[in-house]
Design an enzyme around this catalytic site. Structure first.
Site, PDB file in Angstrom:
ATOM      1  N   ASP A   1       0.865  -1.179   0.000  1.00 22.36           N
ATOM      2  CA  ASP A   1       0.000   0.000   0.000  1.00 22.36           C
ATOM      3  C   ASP A   1       0.899   1.225   0.000  1.00 22.36           C
ATOM      4  O   ASP A   1       1.775   1.355   0.847  1.00 22.36           O
ATOM      5  CB  ASP A   1      -0.882  -0.040   1.249  1.00 22.36           C
ATOM      6  CG  ASP A   1      -2.054   0.918   1.153  1.00 22.36           C
ATOM      7  OD1 ASP A   1      -3.069   0.664   1.807  1.00 22.36           O
ATOM      8  OD2 ASP A   1      -1.945   1.938   0.432  1.00 22.36           O
TER       9      ASP A   1
ATOM     10  N   ASP B   1      -3.131   2.355  -5.686  1.00 20.23           N
ATOM     11  CA  ASP B   1      -2.056   2.389  -4.680  1.00 20.23           C
ATOM     12  C   ASP B   1      -1.968   1.121  -3.841  1.00 20.23           C
ATOM     13  O   ASP B   1      -1.306   1.101  -2.818  1.00 20.23           O
ATOM     14  CB  ASP B   1      -2.252   3.606  -3.765  1.00 20.23           C
ATOM     15  CG  ASP B   1      -3.591   3.591  -3.056  1.00 20.23           C
ATOM     16  OD1 ASP B   1      -4.441   2.740  -3.399  1.00 20.23           O
ATOM     17  OD2 ASP B   1      -3.798   4.416  -2.157  1.00 20.23           O
ATOM     18  N   GLU B   2      -2.642   0.080  -4.241  1.00 17.24           N
ATOM     19  CA  GLU B   2      -2.716  -1.089  -3.375  1.00 17.24           C
ATOM     20  C   GLU B   2      -2.727  -2.363  -4.213  1.00 17.24           C
ATOM     21  O   GLU B   2      -3.405  -2.403  -5.249  1.00 17.24           O
ATOM     22  CB  GLU B   2      -4.039  -0.994  -2.604  1.00 17.24           C
ATOM     23  CG  GLU B   2      -4.026  -1.580  -1.238  1.00 17.24           C
ATOM     24  CD  GLU B   2      -5.437  -1.515  -0.635  1.00 17.24           C
ATOM     25  OE1 GLU B   2      -5.751  -2.413   0.147  1.00 17.24           O
ATOM     26  OE2 GLU B   2      -6.205  -0.587  -0.965  1.00 17.24           O
TER      27      GLU B   2
END
Lengths: 386, 366
Positions: free
Chosen positions: A9, A103-104
């Protein structure tokens, strides 16, 4: 073989990118999101989080909590660009990767240690690579399954690395509030708490049949997660199935001309992403949500897979025209999604091009180039409204 | 109106009429066929307002001339399911009675006065062409027409005539089929261009029974009319411009392969078995030793088929084609011998057979 999953993350991703591109923001509270009465926070920097700001919070509330925060509108193009670099780094570690958002992502590490060394070393390597390639900090959690990897990542934040070994799972899970379990929302957590179940350990001590009487069909999954068990696979979704963008309005949009302008803006934006990924779209979907929360979704199959803004806009405008025949209704959301995506390479070439299509193709290429140089607002069609 | 009609002839006429009357019109009378009983023949008329046809049969004994409009779908079902060699059809106001030896149907129809007028072939023909020739030309082109509208009017088939020279062309932007003939009878010395809906041509094909029959063609304003013996078809034309197709035909192709149609047809069919949505292309590798087709479907497997060449001129070349596009052309090629002409892997190629048929196809990247 012992299973091993990694969860990555990026820390306060959008806000970190803003600080990366504008060093004057470093160390200051930053809120990324549209600043309007109905705008919400997309990302709050760690500095802003100290004031109680967090993502999905109404922007107005975040401003009250932290009046000195710098507010920046999101620049999805830039985020996408950096995200692609990060995802490429992850993909270089393991062939099985599941991005959850920009983002993950999850990475299946099972079997990878033979060449990567120990799992924690793979995590450390990714963190170094991401920082050197993008300048961004990320946190990494490693565990025997997806839910423990995600939990480990939460514990590692910010800018850290945490590994949960299978035998540690219960010790770590037991004292945590039930709300930390995957799939336990605030309502379920409140319900469990009212029955005296506050921690995951307390939940685990109850028989699954009891849990079933409280939460129904989710019980067995929840019970397994409380025991640190989770056999969901890491699913490789790297082949995009659709590209879409939607906009929630600050105030209901009641004017059809304004709606048309906004949809044109969204169309320009999704078509640009489409071309950036060298894809053609076969289907266009228009989504509208009225102020009464009635959601309308209409799709049209494009005559041939295309990446032309003009062609896709003609399709969108056609659908809009049909919807407007019944009269304009106040809207709180509008969106455009492209699907049935095919690589441009795979589509057969054209024997001839209509002069109008050729003109539009050159226009798209030119506008994309201007935007690459001067940003999203560098150029747009006169009728489009952001 | 009252008549006795040969059941087979009626079933055939109604089957063709159903190609026009789709039964999906919100206006009930448009889901009907019109039956006109004249002194010595029965005429079945059908229209969807764009295409219309009159189909005439003499295999009917007319006792009482008259006209009626009956739902096409139901009438066809009744005629098809009946077992009698002949059926008696009789009108009673707007209803129709259909009687066999052991059956009696009463079907409600509509007023024939509400049936749209369908132009019949009148005046002199612009040109006349044997059914066998026109049939071949239609079969060699109409499959290549685009299914959808686009900026160019390529969802139709171009008829282009200059004096006695007739060219028929269809394209969907990825491939183009062109066939030519020299007419023996062309009354009109001028030139004409018309873009005809593929559905119209399918209907004309369906009506061709005798290859020797001379078909009369007349182009008037925005309509094209075909007269096939006792039957006629009229159709509105597709509006818009056809792309400048001559510019699309590549020139100076320096590699040329001569081969047999059936061998290539079979090889392409087999190579296509190991293609899928993601890798639609088949690789064609031409050398003096012969042609090798290869294909690959990720996660399934791969195929390689060798095809002998009668002759190959030029440097070896590898090029990818969508097998469906190549098969369409090979099925339409009536000649045993074909040639494939190429220049480069990224450039269109030409497949030819006989002096009259030419097919340009874009390659796919491999």
């Amino acid at each position: 073989m012992l299973r091993c999953v990694l969860h990555m993350d990026l820390d306060a991703f959008f806000a970190s990118v803003e600080a990366l591109d504008d060093p004057s923001l470093v160390g200051r509270p930053v809120l990324v999101g549209y600043d309007g009465s109905r705008g919400v926070v997309c990302t709050a920097s760690y500095e802003a989080r100290r004031f109680g700001c967090h993502s999905a919070q109404p922007m107005a509330m975040a401003r009250r909590l932290c009046p000195e925060a710098v507010i920046r509108p999101p620049r999805f193009d830039r985020y996408q660009q950096l995200s692609a670099v990060v995802m490429d780094t992850l993909a270089s570690v393991s062939p099985v990767m599941e991005p959850l958002s920009l983002d993950e992502a999850f990475v299946e590490l099972t079997g990878v240690q033979t060449w990567m060394g120990r799992w924690a070393e793979a995590g450390a390597w990714i963190r170094r690579e991401v920082r050197s390639a993008t300048g961004l900090a990320c946190s990494i959690g490693i565990g025997p399954n997806k839910s423990l990897a995600k939990l480990a990542c939460e514990m590692a934040k910010p800018d850290g690395l945490k590994l949960i070994e299978p035998q540690q799972a219960r010790v770590i899970l037991d004292p945590l509030p039930v709300g930390r379990l995957w799939g336990v929302g605030p309502a379920t957590a409140d319900k469990l708490e009212s029955l005296g179940i506050r921690t995951i350990g307390q939940l685990r001590s109850r028989p699954v049949s009891w849990l079933e009487s409280i939460v129904g069909r989710q019980a067995s999954g929840m019970w397994a997660l409380a025991h640190g068990l989770d056999d969901r696979p890491v699913e490789d979704h790297r082949k995009a199935k659709s590209i879409g963008q939607e906009r929630t309005f600050g105030q209901d949009v009641c004017d059809s001309a304004a709606l048309r302008g906004i949809l044109l803006w969204l169309t320009e934006s999704v078509c640009r992403s489409l071309r950036g990924r060298e894809l053609l779209a076969g289907t266009m979907t228009l989504k509208l949500r009225t102020s009464e929360f009635v959601t309308i979704s209409r799709s049209v199959t494009l005559t041939a897979p295309t990446d032309s803004t003009q062609r896709i806009w003609e399709a969108a405008d056609g659908l809009l025209g049909q919807w407007l025949m019944a009269g304009m209704r106040p809207l709180r959301l509008a969106g455009i999604t492209l699907s049935k995506l095919v690589p441009r390479q795979a589509a057969p070439g054209m024997l001839f091009e209509h002069p109008e299509d050729e003109k539009q193709r050159r226009l798209d290429e030119t506008m994309d180039a201007v935007r690459r140089k001067f940003g999203d607002r560098g150029i747009r069609r006169a009728g489009s409204m952001e | 109106m009252k008549l006795v009609c040969d059941r087979g002839a009626l079933a055939e006429a109604l089957g063709t009429a159903r190609m026009v009357v789709t039964g999906r019109s919100p206006k009930p009378v448009l889901n009907c066929v019109k039956l006109v009983a004249e002194k010595d023949r029965l005429v079945v008329t059908a229209t969807d307002l764009e295409i219309g046809m009159h189909l005439s049969t003499s295999k009917a004994d007319i006792t009482e001339p008259g006209t009626m409009a009956i739902p096409a779908d139901k009438l066809l079902q009744i005629v098809r399911e009946s077992t009698d060699p002949t059926l008696t059809i009789e009108s009673e106001q707007e209803a129709v009675h259909i009687r066999g030896q052991d059956s009696h149907f009463k079907v409600h129809g509509y007023s024939p006065a509400d049936y749209p007028a369908v132009p019949a072939f009148s005046g002199s023909a612009d040109f006349v062409i044997p059914a066998g020739t026109l049939g071949r030309m239609i079969e060699q082109t109409y499959f290549a027409a685009a299914r959808e509208n686009s900026r160019y009017a390529i969802n139709g088939v171009l008829f282009e005539r200059e004096g006695p020279k007739l060219a028929i062309v269809a394209t969907d932007g990825h491939r183009l089929a062109l066939t030519r003939t020299v007419l023996e009878v062309a009354q009109d010395p001028g030139s004409q261009k018309s873009i005809v809906p593929p559905k119209t041509l399918q209907l004309v094909l369906n009506l061709m029974k005798d290859p020797e029959l001379e078909i009369k063609v007349r182009i008037a304003e925005n309509q094209i009319l075909f007269q096939l013996g006792e039957s006629s078809v009229c159709s509105t034309m597709v509006e818009g411009n056809f792309p400048p197709y001559r510019d699309v035909i590549p020139k100076e192709l320096d590699r040329k392969a001569h081969l047999l149609r059936d061998a290539l047809l079979s090889a392409v069919k087999r190579a296509a078995l190991l293609t899928n949505e993601e890798s639609k292309g088949v690789r064609f590798s031409f050398t003096e030793e012969g042609l090798v087709l290869s294909s690959r479907a990720p996660e399934m497997g791969e195929a390689e088929i060798k095809v002998p060449l009668s002759r190959f001129e030029g440097e070896p070349i590898d090029i990818g084609f969508n097998p469906g596009y190549v098969l369409d052309a090979l099925k339409a090629a009536h000649d045993e011998h074909i040639t494939i002409e190429l220049r480069a892997s990224g450039k269109p190629g030409i497949l030819r057979t006989g002096p009259d048929f030419l097919y340009v196809v874009m390659p796919v990247s491999l």
